[in-house]
Design a protein around this motif. Structure first.
Motif, PDB file in Angstrom:
ATOM      1  N   THR A   9       8.374   2.554   4.003  1.00  0.00           N
ATOM      2  CA  THR A   9       9.623   3.029   3.415  1.00  0.00           C
ATOM      3  C   THR A   9       9.290   4.108   2.388  1.00  0.00           C
ATOM      4  O   THR A   9       8.334   3.975   1.621  1.00  0.00           O
ATOM      5  N   GLN A  10      10.066   5.181   2.409  1.00  0.00           N
ATOM      6  CA  GLN A  10       9.773   6.339   1.558  1.00  0.00           C
ATOM      7  C   GLN A  10      10.296   6.112   0.141  1.00  0.00           C
ATOM      8  O   GLN A  10      11.448   5.717  -0.053  1.00  0.00           O
ATOM      9  N   VAL A  11       9.446   6.397  -0.815  1.00  0.00           N
ATOM     10  CA  VAL A  11       9.832   6.402  -2.231  1.00  0.00           C
ATOM     11  C   VAL A  11       9.569   7.802  -2.775  1.00  0.00           C
ATOM     12  O   VAL A  11       8.444   8.301  -2.666  1.00  0.00           O
ATOM     13  N   THR A  12      10.596   8.405  -3.344  1.00  0.00           N
ATOM     14  CA  THR A  12      10.461   9.735  -3.921  1.00  0.00           C
ATOM     15  C   THR A  12      10.916   9.684  -5.366  1.00  0.00           C
ATOM     16  O   THR A  12      12.039   9.255  -5.650  1.00  0.00           O
ATOM     17  N   VAL A  13      10.046  10.121  -6.257  1.00  0.00           N
ATOM     18  CA  VAL A  13      10.348  10.119  -7.688  1.00  0.00           C
ATOM     19  C   VAL A  13      10.420  11.562  -8.153  1.00  0.00           C
ATOM     20  O   VAL A  13       9.427  12.305  -8.078  1.00  0.00           O
ATOM     21  N   PHE A  35       0.852  -1.176   0.000  1.00  0.00           N
ATOM     22  CA  PHE A  35       0.000   0.000   0.000  1.00  0.00           C
ATOM     23  C   PHE A  35       0.888   1.226   0.000  1.00  0.00           C
ATOM     24  O   PHE A  35       2.078   1.131   0.269  1.00  0.00           O
ATOM     25  N   ARG A  36       0.315   2.374  -0.298  1.00  0.00           N
ATOM     26  CA  ARG A  36       1.115   3.606  -0.250  1.00  0.00           C
ATOM     27  C   ARG A  36       0.252   4.755   0.220  1.00  0.00           C
ATOM     28  O   ARG A  36      -0.976   4.740   0.075  1.00  0.00           O
ATOM     29  N   GLN A  37       0.936   5.746   0.785  1.00  0.00           N
ATOM     30  CA  GLN A  37       0.247   6.948   1.246  1.00  0.00           C
ATOM     31  C   GLN A  37       1.107   8.149   0.911  1.00  0.00           C
ATOM     32  O   GLN A  37       2.233   8.285   1.396  1.00  0.00           O
ATOM     33  N   ALA A  38       0.554   9.010   0.077  1.00  0.00           N
ATOM     34  CA  ALA A  38       1.220  10.258  -0.293  1.00  0.00           C
ATOM     35  C   ALA A  38       0.816  11.353   0.686  1.00  0.00           C
ATOM     36  O   ALA A  38      -0.246  11.257   1.320  1.00  0.00           O
ATOM     37  N   PRO A  39       1.617  12.401   0.811  1.00  0.00           N
ATOM     38  CA  PRO A  39       1.287  13.487   1.744  1.00  0.00           C
ATOM     39  C   PRO A  39      -0.083  14.076   1.452  1.00  0.00           C
ATOM     40  O   PRO A  39      -0.405  14.401   0.304  1.00  0.00           O
ATOM     41  N   GLY A  40      -0.896  14.183   2.490  1.00  0.00           N
ATOM     42  CA  GLY A  40      -2.214  14.783   2.346  1.00  0.00           C
ATOM     43  C   GLY A  40      -3.253  13.893   1.701  1.00  0.00           C
ATOM     44  O   GLY A  40      -4.387  14.329   1.450  1.00  0.00           O
ATOM     45  N   LYS A  41      -2.897  12.646   1.439  1.00  0.00           N
ATOM     46  CA  LYS A  41      -3.834  11.728   0.794  1.00  0.00           C
ATOM     47  C   LYS A  41      -4.057  10.495   1.671  1.00  0.00           C
ATOM     48  O   LYS A  41      -3.282  10.199   2.560  1.00  0.00           O
ATOM     49  N   GLU A  42      -5.145   9.797   1.371  1.00  0.00           N
ATOM     50  CA  GLU A  42      -5.426   8.572   2.093  1.00  0.00           C
ATOM     51  C   GLU A  42      -4.541   7.435   1.587  1.00  0.00           C
ATOM     52  O   GLU A  42      -4.064   7.451   0.447  1.00  0.00           O
ATOM     53  N   ARG A  43      -4.361   6.450   2.439  1.00  0.00           N
ATOM     54  CA  ARG A  43      -3.617   5.271   2.034  1.00  0.00           C
ATOM     55  C   ARG A  43      -4.371   4.554   0.913  1.00  0.00           C
ATOM     56  O   ARG A  43      -5.595   4.449   0.953  1.00  0.00           O
ATOM     57  N   GLU A  44      -3.634   4.065  -0.073  1.00  0.00           N
ATOM     58  CA  GLU A  44      -4.269   3.371  -1.186  1.00  0.00           C
ATOM     59  C   GLU A  44      -3.595   2.028  -1.452  1.00  0.00           C
ATOM     60  O   GLU A  44      -2.403   1.859  -1.222  1.00  0.00           O
ATOM     61  N   GLU A  80       4.059  10.892  -9.483  1.00  0.00           N
ATOM     62  CA  GLU A  80       2.858  10.595  -8.704  1.00  0.00           C
ATOM     63  C   GLU A  80       2.955   9.283  -7.928  1.00  0.00           C
ATOM     64  O   GLU A  80       2.058   8.957  -7.147  1.00  0.00           O
ATOM     65  N   ASP A  81       4.025   8.532  -8.136  1.00  0.00           N
ATOM     66  CA  ASP A  81       4.266   7.329  -7.335  1.00  0.00           C
ATOM     67  C   ASP A  81       4.936   7.672  -6.003  1.00  0.00           C
ATOM     68  O   ASP A  81       5.116   6.784  -5.157  1.00  0.00           O
ATOM     69  N   THR A  82       5.317   8.922  -5.820  1.00  0.00           N
ATOM     70  CA  THR A  82       5.952   9.341  -4.578  1.00  0.00           C
ATOM     71  C   THR A  82       5.017   9.134  -3.395  1.00  0.00           C
ATOM     72  O   THR A  82       3.876   9.601  -3.400  1.00  0.00           O
ATOM     73  N   ALA A  83       5.489   8.401  -2.398  1.00  0.00           N
ATOM     74  CA  ALA A  83       4.664   8.070  -1.232  1.00  0.00           C
ATOM     75  C   ALA A  83       5.488   7.257  -0.249  1.00  0.00           C
ATOM     76  O   ALA A  83       6.600   6.817  -0.573  1.00  0.00           O
ATOM     77  N   VAL A  84       4.930   7.054   0.924  1.00  0.00           N
ATOM     78  CA  VAL A  84       5.460   6.044   1.840  1.00  0.00           C
ATOM     79  C   VAL A  84       4.771   4.726   1.477  1.00  0.00           C
ATOM     80  O   VAL A  84       3.540   4.674   1.396  1.00  0.00           O
ATOM     81  N   TYR A  85       5.565   3.706   1.269  1.00  0.00           N
ATOM     82  CA  TYR A  85       5.044   2.400   0.868  1.00  0.00           C
ATOM     83  C   TYR A  85       5.061   1.459   2.069  1.00  0.00           C
ATOM     84  O   TYR A  85       6.081   1.326   2.752  1.00  0.00           O
ATOM     85  N   TYR A  86       3.917   0.807   2.278  1.00  0.00           N
ATOM     86  CA  TYR A  86       3.740  -0.089   3.411  1.00  0.00           C
ATOM     87  C   TYR A  86       3.487  -1.515   2.937  1.00  0.00           C
ATOM     88  O   TYR A  86       2.743  -1.743   1.985  1.00  0.00           O
TER      89      TYR A  86
END
Length: 123
Positions: A117-121, A37-46, A89-95
């Motif tokens: 774990t943080q992924v930044t593109v 799963f992933r969660q970007a800043p200000g967004k819900e986990r998806e 847009e794949d930038t997020a914390v991945y769980y």
């Protein structure tokens, strides 16, 4: 109790690749379906991707289909997420997450979760 530890995140340019790993311990790994799963800043986990306990079934979010691949290694008790053609847009914390039931994983109703774990593109 299942412990999940993610690794492999980092900074990558758009179009690049990363492989995330999630090491599981504490219970029989093969009894659990796994997901990312992933969660970007200000967004819900998806939901991103899920794999059944046998590895025979996989399921992906439309946004990553064809670019990401989930797999598992029963010897290493590890699940992977290979991410290709990365976009900003794949930038997020991945769980990483685990549950005994496959349907609960892609619904986000997992019993166990990693720390992320943080992924930044970059563009």
């Amino acid at each position: 109790q299942v412990q999940l530890v993610e690794s492999g995140g980092g900074l990558v340019q758009a179009g690049g690749s990363l492989r995330l790993s999630c090491a599981a311990s504490g219970h029989t790994f093969s009894n659990y379906a796994m997901g990312w799963f992933r969660q970007a800043p200000g967004k819900e986990r998806e939901f991103v991707a899920a794999i059944s306990w046998s590895g025979g079934n996989t399921y992906y979010a439309d946004s990553v289909k064809g670019r990401f691949t989930i797999s598992r290694d029963e010897v290493k008790n590890t699940v992977y997420l290979q991410m290709n053609s990365l976009k900003p847009e794949d930038t997020a914390v991945y769980y990483c997450a685990a549950d005994r039931f496959f349907f609960r994983v892609f619904r986000g109703e997992c019993e166990y979760w990693g720390q992320g774990t943080q992924v930044t593109v970059s563009s």
